[in-house]
Design a protein around this motif. Structure first.
Motif: not given
Length: 787
Positions: A48-49, A52, A54, A152
């Motif tokens: 997920l990291t 992402s 972001d 972000r």
């Protein structure tokens, strides 16, 4: 050998060990499962990291990167390895460094840190906007071991926001920089927004937003009627009107443009934008311009000269009434008139000059295109240019017919004045010579026997001298230099007293009628002058009548105003006593009328008239500040109107003068002063013949010396008026200083204003006109000495 207790204990231990082994096996299996779950979890979150967009990173307590997600490379251009082990201070834009440090320290201290924004350096040398959120990292003992930060990239959003902000600022700047007022309204006429101009105009009513427009803009409780904004809301179209401003405000008038604000989807009107323009100065300028145009129109229409405008084709486009009258036209024909049709070629040539860019001027005779009017006119023609091109011209025209007549009259008056001055100057010396002739003739006649052969010759000489003296007196009357003694008169009484003599003068064939006016105002004149006027006019009237005729004398009170005097050059507004003498004689033509008052001008046969009668009348009237108006036509008779100024004082009765018997003379002492030796000797002989003691002097200085040396009294000073050294008046004042009771008698051919103003004797002054007869002198001297 172990005992049973030991075996039991061993058995128990084995069982415990088996249990422990089982638990360990289970624990190992659970741990393995936990490790697998943890690994799975880590793999999941790492996925997920790393997936992402972001940026996710961790920092130790020193602010060094311990982990960065792959998104960091996409955003900053740096690989993940670049960050590991580096301090966050190395990648922060300096302006945001203190802010970042502060948030990091407070986060380590356990504070809840809200979202915040910073700028991060990009590999290409630029910077990125990041929005950061983070929390602390703890070990299994609950000790903070670092920070996890989620960042972000909001550069795009910030750029959009900045662009939006700049756009809004631009619109705001435009909104505020418009010099007209802008007011945005809701459909219910509540003010939503206004620009600075509106705030300045209506600063007394701030705040404006949230208020009804009609309340704060017009101080009303209900919408204005008519109101372009209300019409705009109802129609959905733009509207315009001019409406009054706020009462008491310097903004008196506004021009209001109302534009609808519409929902782009439904088309529903959701508001109105008002553009408000202060047109107070414009309206004032329009009013001033209108007033100026009205003033200029008034000047144009009321100007005493003609003004007209014509276009480049010579067509009259505008004209005032004076120009129309000067051209002998009417307005309906004048406007639109082509000047090229005017009959006078010289006149037209000057107009044509202006259409070619030159100035034109005409002075002379003008005949109207109808042929009904002839006049002397003066005209200036001035071209009008627009960007160097002639667009027309202005004509300034004046009818100078009356002016030319006035100039002729002025020249005539100046000529008459010059002749008068000449006559006055000649009369003085002429009277002296006549005095010598007349005096010596009388002295000779007194001493000669009437039967002597020379007696008749001397009598003829005396008669000729007396006629010459009468002629001189007429010249002085014409020149307004005869000496008069005016009195307050009722002209009716004076004329009435003359009627018997006038009837004898004109004869039986001519009927003389007197029509006296009622309540006649008094005049101040010498009655002898009235006699001269009536005698001259009646004799002339008699001579103009062939056979039987009529002469009428009338009197009345009249008042002349400015309008009347404007049509009668030389007249002055005021109150006058009018004496009119009309006859039924042959009348006069215009040439005779033009020379009527010329001295020595006569229409009579040679020897029948001197030509001084009417010249004398002219001088008398002018000397008394009066006016003459004459009307005559051939075969229609003549009317003389003589205006004499009204005098304010009351009339006193005039005692009739009885002709005195020849004076007997006397024995008093008389000082005689005369610069003409022949006159001096003659008068001395006359006075000595009458018994007086006479002292003579030919100069004023000699007279003063003689008077100072005289031991006795001097009863009378008899002196000429005009002499060298000093005049007779000054001499008399000098002698009065040492002879205070000295009586004075002045003599002269004319007074030269020494003892009389404009020929009018001052009260108490005694005067005898040269030449005089012996009897007149004796009577005058005796009267003065006995007074």
């Amino acid at each position: 050998m172990p005992d049973k207790n030991d075996e039991a204990e061993i058995t128990s231990c084995k069982a415990e060990l088996r249990k422990l082994a089982s638990e360990l096996k289970e624990a190992t299996a659970a741990h393995k499962l936990a490790e697998e779950a943890l690994q799975n979890s880590e793999n999941k979150y790492r996925s997920l990291t790393e997936a992402s967009t972001d940026v996710i990173l961790t920092l130790d307590t020193h602010g060094k990167f311990t982990y960065v997600s792959p998104a960091i490379e996409t955003v900053t251009g740096y690989p993940c390895e670049y960050f590991l082990g580096r301090s966050f201070t190395e990648v922060i834009v300096p302006e945001y460094l203190e802010l970042t440090k502060d948030r990091f320290r407070r986060g380590l201290a356990g504070e809840d840190i809200p979202l915040y924004e910073i700028e991060v350096l990009h590999k290409d040398g630029g910077s990125l906007h990041f929005e950061l959120n983070g929390s602390s990292l703890y070990n299994h003992d609950g000790v903070v071991i670092g920070r996890i930060i989620i960042g972000r990239d909001v550069t795009g959003r910030k750029n959009t926001e900045e662009a939006l902000r700049k756009s809004e600022q631009f619109l705001t700047d435009v909104f505020e920089s418009v010099q007209d007022g802008i007011s945005v309204l809701y459909p219910d006429l509540t003010i939503r927004h206004v620009n600075g101009v509106m705030k300045e105009w209506y600063k007394e009513n701030l705040p404006l937003a949230g208020e009804k427009c009609y309340k704060v803009y017009h101080n009303k409780d209900t919408p204005c009627d008519p109101c372009p904004t209300v019409r705009c809301l109802n129609s959905g179209n733009s509207e315009w009107d001019i409406v009054p401003g706020l009462p008491g405000s310097p903004i008196e008038w506004i021009e209001l443009f109302s534009y609808p604000i519409k929902d782009p989807k439904s088309g529903e009107v959701t508001g109105v934008v008002e553009f408000v323009r202060d047109i107070t100065k414009h309206r004032q300028a329009e009013a001033a311009l209108q007033a100026s145009e009205e003033r200029h129109r008034m000047f144009f229409e009321s100007a005493p000269i003609g003004i007209m405008h014509y276009n480049s084709k010579g067509i009259v486009t505008e004209s005032n009434d004076v120009a129309i009258l000067t051209f002998g036209s009417i307005r309906e024909r004048m406007i639109g008139l082509d000047l090229h049709v005017l009959p006078n070629k010289e006149f037209l040539r000057e107009i044509t000059k202006t259409l070619e860019g030159e100035r034109g001027y005409y002075e002379g005779l003008y005949t109207s295109f109808t042929g009904k009017k002839e006049a002397q006119i003066k005209a200036d023609w001035i071209p009008i240019f627009d960007n160097g091109k002639v667009t027309g011209g202005v004509g300034i025209v004046a009818d100078i017919t009356d002016q030319r007549k006035l100039e002729t009259q002025l020249r005539q008056a100046q000529k008459m004045e010059s002749i008068g001055r000449l006559a006055g100057g000649v009369a003085h010396d002429f009277n002296n010579m006549l005095g010598v002739i007349l005096g010596h003739t009388e002295m000779a006649l007194v001493q000669m026997d009437p039967a002597h052969p020379l007696h008749n010759h001397l009598t003829e000489i005396r008669i000729a001298a007396e006629r010459s003296a009468d002629l001189t007196r007429q010249l002085l009357a014409f020149a307004r230099k005869q000496t008069i003694a005016p009195r307050l008169l009722n002209l009716n009484n004076t004329v009435d007293g003359m009627l018997k003599m006038l009837r004898r003068l004109i004869g039986e064939n001519v009927d003389l009628t007197f029509l006296p006016g009622t309540d006649l105002w008094p005049v101040k004149m010498d009655p002898v002058q009235i006699d001269q006027i009536l005698a001259n006019l009646c004799v002339n009237a008699r001579d103009s009548i062939s056979g039987v005729g009529k002469i009428t004398i009338e009197t009345e009170n009249v008042s002349t105003d400015q309008a009347y005097c404007a049509g009668h050059p030389g007249f002055v507004p005021g109150e006058y006593v009018l004496m009119t003498l009309s006859d039924t004689g042959c009348g006069m033509d215009s040439e005779t009328m033009d020379n009527l008052f010329e001295p020595f001008f006569t229409t009579k046969e040679v020897g029948k008239g001197t030509g001084l009668g009417l010249a004398t009348l002219y001088g008398i009237v002018k000397q008394n500040n009066g006016f003459i108006d004459v009307y005559s036509e051939p075969q229609c008779g003549t009317v003389f109107k003589i205006y004499m100024p009204r005098h304010a004082a009351r009339v006193t009765a005039i005692q009739s003068e009885e002709h005195a018997e020849p004076a007997l003379g006397g024995h008093e002492t008389i000082l005689l002063v005369e610069d003409e030796v022949s006159i001096l000797q003659l008068i001395m002989m006359m006075l000595e013949h009458q018994g007086y003691s006479v002292m003579t002097a030919s100069t004023p200085s000699a007279a003063i010396t003689l008077a100072r040396a005289h031991p006795g009294e001097i009863d009378l000073l008899m002196t000429d008026v005009v002499m060298p050294e000093m005049n007779g008046g000054d001499l008399a004042r000098e002698l009065l200083s040492f002879y205070p009771n000295l009586k004075r008698l002045f003599m002269s051919g004319y007074t030269a204003n020494v003892i009389a103003h404009q020929g009018v004797l001052e009260d108490g002054v005694h005067f005898i006109q040269k030449p005089f007869r012996n009897q007149d002198l004796a009577s005058k001297v005796r009267d003065i000495l006995d007074s």
